[in-house]
Design an enzyme around this catalytic site. Sequence first.
Site, mmCIF file in Angstrom:
data_model
loop_
_atom_site.group_PDB
_atom_site.id
_atom_site.type_symbol
_atom_site.label_atom_id
_atom_site.label_comp_id
_atom_site.label_asym_id
_atom_site.label_seq_id
_atom_site.Cartn_x
_atom_site.Cartn_y
_atom_site.Cartn_z
ATOM 1 N N LYS A 43 5.110 -9.847 9.380
ATOM 2 C CA LYS A 43 4.570 -8.861 10.316
ATOM 3 C C LYS A 43 3.043 -8.983 10.321
ATOM 4 O O LYS A 43 2.404 -8.857 11.349
ATOM 5 C CB LYS A 43 4.983 -7.458 9.898
ATOM 6 N N SER B 289 6.841 -0.174 9.807
ATOM 7 C CA SER B 289 5.457 -0.078 9.354
ATOM 8 C C SER B 289 5.238 1.312 8.771
ATOM 9 O O SER B 289 5.803 2.289 9.278
ATOM 10 C CB SER B 289 4.512 -0.275 10.542
ATOM 11 N N SER B 290 4.416 1.382 7.736
ATOM 12 C CA SER B 290 4.093 2.687 7.155
ATOM 13 C C SER B 290 3.456 3.579 8.209
ATOM 14 O O SER B 290 3.612 4.795 8.192
ATOM 15 C CB SER B 290 3.128 2.508 5.983
ATOM 16 N N GLY C 208 4.949 -10.189 4.111
ATOM 17 C CA GLY C 208 5.714 -10.081 5.347
ATOM 18 C C GLY C 208 5.026 -10.785 6.507
ATOM 19 O O GLY C 208 3.803 -10.714 6.647
ATOM 20 N N HIS D 146 9.268 -3.456 3.180
ATOM 21 C CA HIS D 146 8.761 -3.717 1.826
ATOM 22 C C HIS D 146 9.906 -4.100 0.887
ATOM 23 O O HIS D 146 9.794 -5.032 0.096
ATOM 24 C CB HIS D 146 8.082 -2.460 1.253
ATOM 25 N N HIS E 132 9.104 1.226 3.051
ATOM 26 C CA HIS E 132 10.259 1.230 3.965
ATOM 27 C C HIS E 132 11.059 -0.044 3.685
ATOM 28 O O HIS E 132 10.707 -0.830 2.786
ATOM 29 C CB HIS E 132 9.772 1.322 5.408
ATOM 30 N N GLN F 249 -2.467 -12.360 7.910
ATOM 31 C CA GLN F 249 -2.724 -12.070 6.496
ATOM 32 C C GLN F 249 -2.072 -13.136 5.604
ATOM 33 O O GLN F 249 -2.661 -13.560 4.609
ATOM 34 C CB GLN F 249 -2.177 -10.685 6.149
ATOM 35 N N MET G 77 0.835 -1.202 0.000
ATOM 36 C CA MET G 77 0.000 0.000 0.000
ATOM 37 C C MET G 77 0.873 1.256 0.000
ATOM 38 O O MET G 77 0.397 2.348 0.335
ATOM 39 C CB MET G 77 -0.928 -0.007 1.209
ATOM 40 N N GLY G 78 2.156 1.094 -0.364
ATOM 41 C CA GLY G 78 3.030 2.266 -0.467
ATOM 42 C C GLY G 78 3.528 2.752 0.874
ATOM 43 O O GLY G 78 3.476 2.031 1.867
HETATM 44 P P1 AMP Z 1 1.493 -2.899 3.477
HETATM 45 O O1 AMP Z 1 2.016 -1.874 2.545
HETATM 46 O O2 AMP Z 1 1.508 -2.482 4.910
HETATM 47 O O3 AMP Z 1 0.188 -3.491 3.028
HETATM 48 O O4 AMP Z 1 2.536 -4.091 3.427
HETATM 49 C C1 AMP Z 1 2.868 -4.696 2.207
HETATM 50 C C2 AMP Z 1 3.661 -5.943 2.499
HETATM 51 O O5 AMP Z 1 4.854 -5.609 3.202
HETATM 52 C C3 AMP Z 1 2.892 -6.938 3.387
HETATM 53 O O6 AMP Z 1 3.133 -8.256 2.935
HETATM 54 C C4 AMP Z 1 3.504 -6.695 4.725
HETATM 55 O O7 AMP Z 1 3.409 -7.809 5.595
HETATM 56 C C5 AMP Z 1 4.935 -6.413 4.368
HETATM 57 N N1 AMP Z 1 5.602 -5.707 5.446
HETATM 58 C C6 AMP Z 1 5.182 -4.580 6.074
HETATM 59 N N2 AMP Z 1 6.029 -4.245 7.069
HETATM 60 C C7 AMP Z 1 7.007 -5.187 7.080
HETATM 61 C C8 AMP Z 1 8.163 -5.414 7.883
HETATM 62 N N3 AMP Z 1 8.474 -4.608 8.877
HETATM 63 N N4 AMP Z 1 8.934 -6.486 7.592
HETATM 64 C C9 AMP Z 1 8.605 -7.321 6.579
HETATM 65 N N5 AMP Z 1 7.539 -7.163 5.785
HETATM 66 C C10 AMP Z 1 6.733 -6.124 6.034
#
Ligand code: AMP
Length: 280
Positions: free
Chosen positions: A149, A185-186, A147, A37, A34, A153, A30-31
């Site tokens: 995290k 985390s974003s 991830g 990602h 960091h 999911q 979702m952008g």
């Molecule tokens: P999001 O943008 O938050 O939807 O995350 C996109 C992907 O990045 C998802 O598969 C998350 O689980 C993964 N992700 C987010 N934060 C981390 C992290 N700290 N370490 C590893 N993967 C992550």
Amino acid sequence: MLIFETKSEIQRHLNAFNSSENKVGFVPTMGALHLGHISLVQESLNRGLYTVCSIFVNPTQFNDKKDLERYPRTIEKDIELLKKSGCNAVFIPSVKEIYPEEDTRKFDFGVLDTVLEGKHRPGHFIGVAKVVSILFKIVKPAYAFFGSKDYQQVLVIKELTRQLQLPITIIACPIIRENDGLAMSSRNALLSVEERKAAAIIPQLLTKVKSWKEEGKLLAEIKQMVEDTLASNAIYRLEYFEICNRSSLSALTEITKNTEALALIACFVGKIRLIDNLEI
Ligand code: AMP
């Protein structure tokens, strides 16, 4: 790095790569990117895959409208980070492109959708399933990277892939953390300086939970200590802390030193909801 905004353009481009020798690795995001990602992108590239990332803030997975409104958006910076990572292509669709009309499909993930995040964010995983199934249909990856995290999911996506009989291997990647242990985390960008400092208690508590378990403390005792620690400062609001079976995520009622389990937490720091987990 190629940038695509429409389904038809990216599909036309990717058709050339979905051959037996050249496979696509996909990283949906979702952008507000960091290093967490980027580690997923790196994992895909390390496997020799043609790597596609998507950036789409998916409205159907937000059960809280305010959370959707304040979700960080840093598209220019994201594109720069992805270019540097070596990512091959990025898909940045509009909401209309993904949902030209309302997606009324039903999904059933059973118990997996009724515990932890499923219980506290009703409809969240249905929204995730909607967007991921649409993105999978467009990108047709051989591998998709998620991830740990978002541990629950990953289980939901594996179940979705099984139910839809998709020929996609789901790879769960380790949690990338900041120096003080906080899971990247974003949403961390939304924390004030004080909240950001206070947030480090979350990984610290999980590490303590692991050693308390190894010392043979009772599950009830461990839970109480977590609750008491967070209750001691009004900046925190614990939503859940559970010790669960790693594959079903059903909550355990007792543990021993040797039980293999997963500790999961969701806690507000100020107005920002953070999640984390640790294998114990
Ligand atoms: P999001 O943008 O938050 O939807 O995350 C996109 C992907 O990045 C998802 O598969 C998350 O689980 C993964 N992700 C987010 N934060 C981390 C992290 N700290 N370490 C590893 N993967 C992550």
